[in-house]
Motif scaffolding. Structure first.
Motif, PDB file in Angstrom:
ATOM      1  N   ILE A 143       0.734  -1.194   0.012  1.00  0.00           N
ATOM      2  CA  ILE A 143      -0.094  -0.030  -0.115  1.00  0.00           C
ATOM      3  C   ILE A 143       0.910   1.253  -0.009  1.00  0.00           C
ATOM      4  O   ILE A 143       2.087   1.058   0.488  1.00  0.00           O
ATOM      5  CB  ILE A 143      -1.025  -0.057   1.190  1.00  0.00           C
ATOM      6  N   ARG A 144       0.346   2.252  -0.841  1.00  0.00           N
ATOM      7  CA  ARG A 144       1.181   3.447  -0.583  1.00  0.00           C
ATOM      8  C   ARG A 144       0.280   4.706  -0.279  1.00  0.00           C
ATOM      9  O   ARG A 144       0.121   5.752  -0.955  1.00  0.00           O
ATOM     10  CB  ARG A 144       1.594   3.838  -2.272  1.00  0.00           C
ATOM     11  N   PRO A 145      -0.084   4.988   1.028  1.00  0.00           N
ATOM     12  CA  PRO A 145      -0.577   5.931   1.581  1.00  0.00           C
ATOM     13  C   PRO A 145       0.197   7.160   1.627  1.00  0.00           C
ATOM     14  O   PRO A 145       1.328   6.910   2.061  1.00  0.00           O
ATOM     15  CB  PRO A 145      -1.387   5.450   2.874  1.00  0.00           C
ATOM     16  N   ASN A 146      -0.329   8.308   1.411  1.00  0.00           N
ATOM     17  CA  ASN A 146       0.382   9.395   1.622  1.00  0.00           C
ATOM     18  C   ASN A 146       0.775   9.746   3.166  1.00  0.00           C
ATOM     19  O   ASN A 146      -0.040  10.512   3.637  1.00  0.00           O
ATOM     20  CB  ASN A 146      -0.124  10.683   0.830  1.00  0.00           C
ATOM     21  N   ILE A 147       1.773   9.218   3.976  1.00  0.00           N
ATOM     22  CA  ILE A 147       1.929   9.325   5.355  1.00  0.00           C
ATOM     23  C   ILE A 147       3.326   9.511   5.553  1.00  0.00           C
ATOM     24  O   ILE A 147       4.248   9.412   4.850  1.00  0.00           O
ATOM     25  CB  ILE A 147       1.307   8.137   6.110  1.00  0.00           C
ATOM     26  N   LEU A 148       3.652  10.036   6.982  1.00  0.00           N
ATOM     27  CA  LEU A 148       5.055  10.132   7.374  1.00  0.00           C
ATOM     28  C   LEU A 148       5.539   8.823   8.027  1.00  0.00           C
ATOM     29  O   LEU A 148       4.634   8.114   8.410  1.00  0.00           O
ATOM     30  CB  LEU A 148       5.059  11.351   8.290  1.00  0.00           C
ATOM     31  N   PRO A 149       6.792   8.737   8.109  1.00  0.00           N
ATOM     32  CA  PRO A 149       7.219   7.334   8.709  1.00  0.00           C
ATOM     33  C   PRO A 149       6.660   7.160  10.168  1.00  0.00           C
ATOM     34  O   PRO A 149       6.235   5.780  10.444  1.00  0.00           O
ATOM     35  CB  PRO A 149       8.876   7.529   8.565  1.00  0.00           C
ATOM     36  N   ASP A 203      12.021  11.347   5.423  1.00  0.00           N
ATOM     37  CA  ASP A 203      10.587  12.223   5.645  1.00  0.00           C
ATOM     38  C   ASP A 203       9.600  11.688   4.819  1.00  0.00           C
ATOM     39  O   ASP A 203       8.559  12.582   4.489  1.00  0.00           O
ATOM     40  CB  ASP A 203      11.144  13.631   5.306  1.00  0.00           C
ATOM     41  N   ARG A 204       9.707  10.515   4.162  1.00  0.00           N
ATOM     42  CA  ARG A 204       8.582  10.037   3.132  1.00  0.00           C
ATOM     43  C   ARG A 204       8.548   8.676   3.271  1.00  0.00           C
ATOM     44  O   ARG A 204       9.298   7.852   3.271  1.00  0.00           O
ATOM     45  CB  ARG A 204       8.923  10.563   2.099  1.00  0.00           C
ATOM     46  N   VAL A 205       7.258   8.100   3.303  1.00  0.00           N
ATOM     47  CA  VAL A 205       7.053   6.450   3.347  1.00  0.00           C
ATOM     48  C   VAL A 205       6.838   6.458   1.621  1.00  0.00           C
ATOM     49  O   VAL A 205       5.690   7.001   1.062  1.00  0.00           O
ATOM     50  CB  VAL A 205       5.618   6.309   3.958  1.00  0.00           C
ATOM     51  N   ASP A 206       7.758   5.377   0.969  1.00  0.00           N
ATOM     52  CA  ASP A 206       7.672   4.896  -0.132  1.00  0.00           C
ATOM     53  C   ASP A 206       6.282   3.978  -0.506  1.00  0.00           C
ATOM     54  O   ASP A 206       5.639   4.064  -1.403  1.00  0.00           O
ATOM     55  CB  ASP A 206       8.701   4.296  -0.672  1.00  0.00           C
ATOM     56  N   GLY A 207       6.141   3.167   0.780  1.00  0.00           N
ATOM     57  CA  GLY A 207       5.547   1.919   0.494  1.00  0.00           C
ATOM     58  C   GLY A 207       5.144   1.238   1.652  1.00  0.00           C
ATOM     59  O   GLY A 207       6.312   1.346   2.653  1.00  0.00           O
ATOM     60  N   LEU A 208       4.376   0.549   2.311  1.00  0.00           N
ATOM     61  CA  LEU A 208       4.146  -0.353   3.219  1.00  0.00           C
ATOM     62  C   LEU A 208       3.937  -1.676   2.655  1.00  0.00           C
ATOM     63  O   LEU A 208       2.797  -2.030   1.845  1.00  0.00           O
ATOM     64  CB  LEU A 208       2.869   0.120   4.110  1.00  0.00           C
ATOM     65  N   LEU A 209       4.392  -2.685   3.088  1.00  0.00           N
ATOM     66  CA  LEU A 209       4.126  -4.039   2.981  1.00  0.00           C
ATOM     67  C   LEU A 209       3.639  -4.741   4.172  1.00  0.00           C
ATOM     68  O   LEU A 209       3.842  -5.038   5.161  1.00  0.00           O
ATOM     69  CB  LEU A 209       5.443  -4.867   2.838  1.00  0.00           C
ATOM     70  N   ILE A 210       2.196  -4.837   3.871  1.00  0.00           N
ATOM     71  CA  ILE A 210       1.279  -5.395   4.871  1.00  0.00           C
ATOM     72  C   ILE A 210       1.200  -6.964   4.749  1.00  0.00           C
ATOM     73  O   ILE A 210       0.480  -7.567   3.851  1.00  0.00           O
ATOM     74  CB  ILE A 210      -0.159  -4.603   4.852  1.00  0.00           C
ATOM     75  N   GLY A 211       1.810  -7.808   5.519  1.00  0.00           N
ATOM     76  CA  GLY A 211       1.986  -9.143   5.456  1.00  0.00           C
ATOM     77  C   GLY A 211       0.844  -9.763   6.320  1.00  0.00           C
ATOM     78  O   GLY A 211       0.588  -9.513   7.641  1.00  0.00           O
ATOM     79  N   ILE A 212      -0.149 -10.589   5.713  1.00  0.00           N
ATOM     80  CA  ILE A 212      -1.284 -11.030   6.517  1.00  0.00           C
ATOM     81  C   ILE A 212      -1.156 -12.544   6.433  1.00  0.00           C
ATOM     82  O   ILE A 212      -1.168 -13.319   5.231  1.00  0.00           O
ATOM     83  CB  ILE A 212      -2.348 -10.505   5.992  1.00  0.00           C
ATOM     84  N   GLY A 213      -1.064 -13.230   7.458  1.00  0.00           N
ATOM     85  CA  GLY A 213      -1.011 -14.719   7.421  1.00  0.00           C
ATOM     86  C   GLY A 213      -2.180 -15.268   8.201  1.00  0.00           C
ATOM     87  O   GLY A 213      -2.423 -14.965   9.385  1.00  0.00           O
ATOM     88  N   ILE A 214      -2.928 -15.981   7.672  1.00  0.00           N
ATOM     89  CA  ILE A 214      -4.179 -16.358   8.436  1.00  0.00           C
ATOM     90  C   ILE A 214      -4.484 -17.817   8.206  1.00  0.00           C
ATOM     91  O   ILE A 214      -4.603 -18.507   7.023  1.00  0.00           O
ATOM     92  CB  ILE A 214      -5.611 -15.713   7.700  1.00  0.00           C
ATOM     93  N   ASN A 215      -4.702 -18.440   9.297  1.00  0.00           N
ATOM     94  CA  ASN A 215      -4.718 -20.054   9.141  1.00  0.00           C
ATOM     95  C   ASN A 215      -6.388 -20.117   9.028  1.00  0.00           C
ATOM     96  O   ASN A 215      -7.271 -19.842   9.751  1.00  0.00           O
ATOM     97  CB  ASN A 215      -4.611 -20.764  10.608  1.00  0.00           C
ATOM     98  N   THR A 216      -6.695 -20.902   7.874  1.00  0.00           N
ATOM     99  CA  THR A 216      -7.959 -20.859   7.259  1.00  0.00           C
ATOM    100  C   THR A 216      -8.768 -22.378   7.234  1.00  0.00           C
ATOM    101  O   THR A 216      -9.644 -22.650   8.344  1.00  0.00           O
ATOM    102  CB  THR A 216      -8.320 -20.113   6.000  1.00  0.00           C
ATOM    103  N   ASN A 217      -8.008 -23.131   6.570  1.00  0.00           N
ATOM    104  CA  ASN A 217      -8.622 -24.572   6.471  1.00  0.00           C
ATOM    105  C   ASN A 217      -7.710 -25.458   7.150  1.00  0.00           C
ATOM    106  O   ASN A 217      -7.878 -26.704   6.711  1.00  0.00           O
ATOM    107  CB  ASN A 217      -9.095 -24.715   5.074  1.00  0.00           C
ATOM    108  N   HIS A 218      -7.064 -25.355   8.185  1.00  0.00           N
ATOM    109  CA  HIS A 218      -6.321 -26.160   8.936  1.00  0.00           C
ATOM    110  C   HIS A 218      -7.017 -27.128   9.852  1.00  0.00           C
ATOM    111  O   HIS A 218      -8.209 -26.694  10.416  1.00  0.00           O
ATOM    112  CB  HIS A 218      -5.104 -25.634   9.947  1.00  0.00           C
TER     113      HIS A 218
END
Ligand code: BTX
Length: 328
Positions: A143-149, A203-218
């Motif tokens: 994601i690339r929201p316009n925010i500060l670090p 002074d600038r966020v280029d991007g955030l890597l939102i890593g999501i791990g969900i155990n679904t069908n175990h």
């Protein structure tokens, strides 16, 4: 949407919800020949999809492999931007590492990297995240929201709210709770984890890597023995297997919505939602940081996502990073 022709055909079938589609209609809509349609259907059959021919009506999709690929996800997608570029892998070391590369090459806001299996899934602080084949959602959203670090940790909370609210809207038999900072627990056991990494300059966020791990069908046996007592899956708690692609699409919808809400209106409403869905606030907890172990009552989070603990002597302590144990 960067779907191949084969995926576009598949998407038509997934959206038709089991109704037959005529080859001619597909050919006209997609602007290719009926022979080309037939060839793509052959390839899909080789990948595990099953079609039957119904006289005068066309082809009907009667079985689909359990995958979280781009066509499957996009058949559920209700977003404006997120999930329009999906990079799907049968196997990868870590979606997070791949996302790093893509983000550096300029991948667009809302790009998704998702895999059936991770051989080197990463948790926080160099820990391992077990990512069994075909059982869970292992994805990173760039994601690339316009925010500060310094605002980046707040986006981690946005992600947790997005995941927990997606679960709540799709499933009825359990109540997921957020455990600070970003675990999702069901009945006290870990069902999902979130790892946020940042690409930034001073002074600038280029991007955030939102890593999501969900155990679904175990099933319980699908977890390695050392985490069987602390881990759970949606299927275990909901008591039935769930459609992973549907959940991915619901999370993307929330993540887009709450990220936009955050950028436009600030952190207040997100903070309220996070606290509402938190199983930590109001509880007596034990927090182990690198330096010490603190016991007290969790009373809230600050605007930076820092946990506030009321100690027995009346002092309020701020905890930036710790493992939390919730006490009875
Ligand atoms: P965490 O550091 O909070 O959790 C890691 C800890 O959780 C491990 O030390 C282990 O005790 C336990 N654990 C490991 N695997 C599981 C599991 N499948 N279910 C329950 N408990 C487990 C949480 O880190 C952040 C995890 C993010 C994972 C995603 S998956 C997509 C993306 N790619 C990637 O490599 N990581 C992220």
């Amino acid at each position: 949407m960067n779907l191949s022709m084969k995926d576009k055909i598949l998407q038509h079938f997934l959206q038709s919800k089991g109704e037959p589609i005529s080859g001619q209609q597909l050919a006209d809509e997609l602007g290719i020949s009926r022979t080309a349609i037939w060839k793509h259907l052959q390839t899909l059959q080789e990948e595990g999809y099953k079609f039957i021919t119904i006289k005068k009506k066309g082809y009907q999709l009667v079985a689909a492999p359990d995958r979280v690929d781009a066509a499957k996800i996009s058949s559920f997608l209700k977003t404006k931007r997120f999930g329009y570029s999906i990079h799907y892998f049968e196997e990868i070391d870590s979606t997070q590492s791949y996302a790093q590369k893509l983000a550096r090459q300029g991948a667009e806001d809302g790009t998704v990297i998702i895999a059936e299996e991770q051989t080197g899934g990463k948790g926080r602080m160099q820990r391992i995240w077990h990512s069994a084949k075909g059982k869970g959602i292992w994805m990173t959203v760039i994601i690339r929201p316009n925010i500060l670090p310094h605002q980046a940790p707040q986006l981690t909370l946005v992600a947790a709210v997005s995941v927990v609210m997606a679960m709540k809207s799709l499933y009825q038999n359990f109540t997921p709770e957020i455990k600070w900072p970003n675990d999702i627990l069901i009945n006290g056991k870990k069902c999902a984890g979130i790892l946020t990494e940042m690409l930034a300059e001073m002074d600038r966020v280029d991007g955030l890597l939102i890593g999501i791990g969900i155990n679904t069908n175990h099933e319980l046996d699908d977890f390695p023995e050392d985490i069987q007592s602390i881990a759970t899956s949606i299927a275990i708690e909901e008591k039935k297997k769930v459609d992973r692609a549907e959940l991915v699409a619901e999370i993307l919808k929330n993540l887009e919505h709450f990220t936009d809400e955050y950028v436009e209106n600030g952190f207040t409403s997100i903070k309220t939602l996070w606290e509402e869905h938190s199983g930590t606030i109001g509880k007596r907890i034990k927090a182990s940081t690198i330096r010490e172990t603190i016991e007290g009552q969790a009373i809230g989070i600050t605007d930076e996502g820092v946990l506030e603990i009321l100690l027995d002597d009346g002092q309020v302590k701020k905890v930036y990073s710790a493992d939390i144990e919730i006490q009875n």
